[in-house]
Structure formats: C-alpha cells, structure tokens
Design a protein around this motif. Sequence first.
Motif, PDB file in Angstrom:
ATOM      1  N   ASN A 146       0.850  -1.012   0.007  1.00 42.65           N
ATOM      2  CA  ASN A 146       0.467   0.367   0.420  1.00 42.65           C
ATOM      3  C   ASN A 146       1.002   1.269  -0.105  1.00 42.65           C
ATOM      4  OD1 ASN A 146       0.695  -0.200   2.984  1.00 42.65           O
ATOM      5  ND2 ASN A 146      -1.240   0.869   3.508  1.00 42.65           N
ATOM      6  N   ARG A 147       2.218   0.732  -0.169  1.00 42.60           N
ATOM      7  CA  ARG A 147       3.047   2.703  -0.243  1.00 42.60           C
ATOM      8  C   ARG A 147       3.387   2.718  -2.612  1.00 42.60           C
ATOM      9  NH1 ARG A 147       8.519   2.288   3.003  1.00 42.60           N
ATOM     10  NH2 ARG A 147       8.648  -0.439   2.001  1.00 42.60           N
ATOM     11  N   VAL A 148       4.069   3.420  -2.455  1.00 42.34           N
ATOM     12  CA  VAL A 148       3.959   3.893  -3.900  1.00 42.34           C
ATOM     13  C   VAL A 148       5.797   3.273  -4.251  1.00 42.34           C
ATOM     14  CG1 VAL A 148       4.507   5.859  -5.521  1.00 42.34           C
ATOM     15  CG2 VAL A 148       2.480   5.765  -3.759  1.00 42.34           C
ATOM     16  N   GLY A 149       5.430   2.179  -5.317  1.00 44.47           N
ATOM     17  CA  GLY A 149       6.510   2.083  -5.694  1.00 44.47           C
ATOM     18  C   GLY A 149       7.565   2.414  -6.663  1.00 44.47           C
ATOM     19  N   THR A 150       8.685   3.297  -6.006  1.00 44.90           N
ATOM     20  CA  THR A 150       9.740   3.199  -7.139  1.00 44.90           C
ATOM     21  C   THR A 150      10.669   2.613  -8.679  1.00 44.90           C
ATOM     22  OG1 THR A 150      11.372   3.510  -5.430  1.00 44.90           O
ATOM     23  CG2 THR A 150      10.166   5.217  -5.452  1.00 44.90           C
TER      24      THR A 150
END
Length: 668
Positions: A146-150
Amino acid sequence: MTELDLQEYSHSLLLEVQADAEAEGTTTPEAFTRRVLEDLEQAGVVANTFTAYHKTHGHEVHGYGVSDSGDTLDLFITDFHLNPLDSKLGKADTETRFRRLLTFVRRCGEGFGQEVGESFDAYDMCAAVGKSLTEVNRIRLFLLSNRVGTWTDVSANELDGIPVTHEVWDLARLHRHATSGVLGEPIVVSFDPPLPCVSAPSNEPDHSVVLAVIPGRVLAELYAEYDTRLLELNVRSFLQVRGGVNKGIRQTALEHPGKFLAYNNGITATASQVEFLKDADGQPTHISRVHGIQVVNGGQTTASLHYVMFRDRKDLSQVSVQMKLTEVSPDQLTEIVPKISRYSNTQNRVTLVDFSSNHEYHVRFQQITRSLWAPAKDGSGKETHWFYERARGQYTDGLANARTPAQQRRFRDLNPTSQKFSKSDLAKYVHSWHQLPYWVSRGAQKNFNEFMARIDEAQPRVDVLYCQRVIAMAILFKAVDRIAASHGAGSHKSMVTTYTVARLTLATEKRVDLDRIWREQAVSTTLEDAIDDLCPRVMHVVTHPRDGAHVGEWAKKAACWDAVSRVRWAVPPTLEAELLDHPLDEVVAADDEASSAARGEVTLVSPEEWYAIERWAKETRNLEPWQRQLAYSVGRKLELGQGVPDTQVAQALHVRNEAHRLGFRLAS
C-alpha cells in the motif's frame, strides 16, 4: 491520476483494511492481503489463492495460489504500512522482499514443509508449493504493497529451470485497478510477423471487424502468459479436458493438426485498438499490434491448445486458428461485447459474469439497498446502509463525490466500510446459506460464476424482503467468521466459516430467523453460543482431509461437505426455542411464475433421461455423487407420478444442463 486522488484512495483503503481486520479478528497485513487477492482473483490475474503467513530467517511469505490449469505457481509477499505515504517502496526493499519469497519457494522444493508442524497455518502451503514445483511451467512472485513503488521493473530469472517472473502491485497500480472501470490492465500484444488480415467494410462508427488466421502456438503462448485474463469477457472457465468439446479440440490438435483450421470454429476476439500495416490505398493488410485483446468466444479452443502445447508437450506449428477480431470503441464495451459473446457462441453456454454488473438482478439489488435503511444497533439510534458494490469502485467513487471532509465523514457514517459488500461476497453469503460450501471454497470467481448460473436458471424476485434476508445472511456469515477466528481457524478460516454456516442451516432446516437478524443487525446470544459449539466440530473435519489432500483442495470437494454434513451435532434446546416453525425455504427462490415454469421444465424431461444421466455420470465420473443421486431421485419421483420438491427443481435443471454441457447425450 493526481496526488490528491492517490491520497484519498490510500486513506480509504487503509480504513477499509482496518475495518476488515477488526471484523475478521485478524491482522491488518493479512486483511490487506486477502482484499488484494480477492480483487486479483475477480480480475482473472490469479486463481485458487490462499493466505498463510510464515517468516523465519531468510524467507517470508503471505500466501500462494495455483492456476486452474496447474501450470502456474503464484507466491505473495505483503508490504503494509499504517502510514503508507510517509515513505516509498524503493528498489532495495523490493528486491529484498522478492529474494526472501524466492528463498521460501526454493526451501519448499528442498522439503522444508517437513519441518513445519501440521498445526501451523503454513503446513498446507509448504506441502502444496513443494508438490507444485514438480508440475508447473512457471512461477510468479507478487509483492503487494500500500506504498507507492519507485522500482517495479524487476528482471525475470529461473529456479531449477522454471521461469520466475516478478509483479509489483503497489498503491498506484491498485488505485488504477480500482478506478479503471475494467477488471484488469489491458493486454497489449504485438504480432511478429504481423498477421495477414481481411477487413470487412462497415459503416458502423462504434466498431469494425477484421478476419485473420492466428498460429495455434501464438494463441497457446498468449494463454500461458495471461491465463484467464485473456478470457475475462468470455467468463467461461476452462473445463479441463472432460467435456466433449475439449476432447475433440485436443484430439484434432494431436492427431490432425493440419486440419485444425477446417475442423474448429475458431475464436471471436475484441480489442479497444488495433494497429495495422496498410497498402497503398490505405486498406489494412496485416495486424501488427492489438490493445486490450479479449477472447470472448473460443475460450475452450484457446485453453485446450495451451494444454496440448504445455501438458502434452506437442508441437503446434501446423495448427492454425481462424479469428474474427472486432475493434470496439471503449465507451461501447459494456453494450457491444456481451452481445458479441452471446450471439457468436455456438459451443458451450456462456454466462456473462464480468458484465453481470448490468444484469437485472444486480441492478435491482442495488436500487433497493441504496434506499434501504438498516435498523440502528447497539442503542446508537443511527440508521445506516449496507453498501452493495454492483460495479467495482462504486464505494470509492461515492466517497470521492463527497468533496469536503465533513461530507466524507457523513458518507462513511451512513455507509460503514464494515457494511460494504461486493457481488462475490453476496454469492458467498447465499451459497453458504444454501449449503454449497464447496463452491464457496473454490474461490470468489468460480463461486460467483456458479451463483449466476443458478440465478439465470431460477430468477429470484428481488424485493425489500429478499434484500433484507440476504443482508441477514451476511450478518450471520460475519458472526460465524469471527467465531472461527476465535477458534484458531487461521488461514483456513474462510473455509471453516462457509462450512459452519452450511452445517448450521442443515441442522436447523433453514429455520434461523433471518428477519430477526435483520431487525437486530446481529445474531442472538443463543445463536452465537450454538455456533461457538458447532464451529470446532466442523473445523476438525475441514482441516483433516481424507486421502492426504491438503485442506484447500479438500474443501473444494462435495465429499468434504458430505463429511461435514455427518458431523454429530444437535440443535440445542435453547436455540430450538428461537427457530421458526417452518423453514425460510428458498430465500433466493424464483417467483411464483418462474417457479412454475421451472417445475414444468423438469416434468417435461422423461424419467428415462434422468436415469440415463445418473448412469452416464456414474460411468464417466463427470458429476458429483449428490448430483447423480438427485438425477435418479427426480426420475423416480416422476416415474411414480410424484411431485418434485421446489427445493430440488432448480438444482435438478442445473444438473441436467451441466450433464449436457459435459457431453451427455440421450441415446435415440
């Protein structure tokens, strides 16, 4: 997608996961994992998934799944944060988690499962993964976050010669998936060399049609890569190679590959955009690239060729398949594609599951529940709605339409996330009540397909009372789910819950007062105590499979329900006093006119045909034992001039339709 959109989605997702975790008595990472896996199952990205957490030095895993064809093993690892926007999912973290997941797979192949005690949730998972490694053609590793992936571009590798791919489902991708209005990301295919084609002239502005011949190898490889996602708009599950159609397809591909084009009906496909090579006059001559391709008819052909290529390991270089490809404007997809699928189908019956949002049943159910106020509970004096998501993302859209923080709080107060449920949830509640737990245990998508098949065979009268009673089933199911968690059901909780509900309705003859549950928005203390006594008895049978099968596979079988139905348990006198005098028979029964028509259809079938179905099923083992018995029972009743009970009419018609679909023919 703006940053504000992502923030709102992240906040909504976090609240829903926390509500699910509280309602299910589990951790937030597990609730998040289950939520994402249910969405991915409905999208056709994965199948037959199970959650089970295990972590030790060097490895970590949150669940696994095996494709319907048995060719693909999926493993899942979760990255869940209560403050997901405070940090990014970076390259190092991504690669570390995939490395830990792959280590788990490797250790399962080395016999790690023998080190895990049978009492642990991960025992079945380790056994299933170890067994699958000897059978699958590819492994997919999924990171759910549920985090934004880089860093989402993780290179593929191998494990003992088996290709291993990686997929990152981060917050941004989950948001696109939830708000795109479609069940999965569009499939884009480039053809090299381009496929020669013939364009059919048309004056229709919303679609155009081309005819082409696609190599069988290419079609099989597409299915290998995208699995049931390629058939999302077809919605007919691959029936393995049991039915007559599939056997014929396989036999032709094996014995007469050069004649496949002549013998087979080919496939019908749709696409949102088609790129062509054109001649000097601007007329299409070759298809070079297709966006959003879907096989809407010919799923059996597609999956059977995949079976021949990857299971039989036969060369398909001589196999060619004719293809009618329709380019459809995106805004016309929901109107045109179901008609293409319905009208072009000439083989097995198609149920338009992915477009079932527009089915009159679901439209009517939503209309009623949107204006249906649930009674206040716990003395709060506050009435609420049970929010039915007829289409993906409706709750998120409703929340987004509430522009101010105050409006959003009011929306959540009136529509608590704990009272939000989807089409697959509805099917789960109803099938559990109607003693079909083995269908529920086969996964959200398969259970929903079966639910819609039954709805089409016996259309319910969807009114206020019907909706109230279905919601009461949901309240009952959730209560059982909490009790199953308290008894340590762990990763088997979903299966224990559906079987406990089914065993309860069997013991009580469906005399549980659903109307009272609706009025009180809760089960009574007496009913809760009875469930608490019944649940561990059911759990023991469900979690101790026969013949060495693991729990997930055992729970899918009608034999498991047969065993659970024999669990020794009597309705306590205190509960008996609360039960109705007569069963709430067929809450999802057809209305009087439809019921009469269904009864008439059953009686038009001769006793000889019912007997023949029973004999054929026994010889071929194509139907479950209870279905064979039902066919014989109906034939016997008709032969003796007796009426067929209303409770058996719809099931009997379903058994007959299933037999014909699988190749039964009455000898003339």
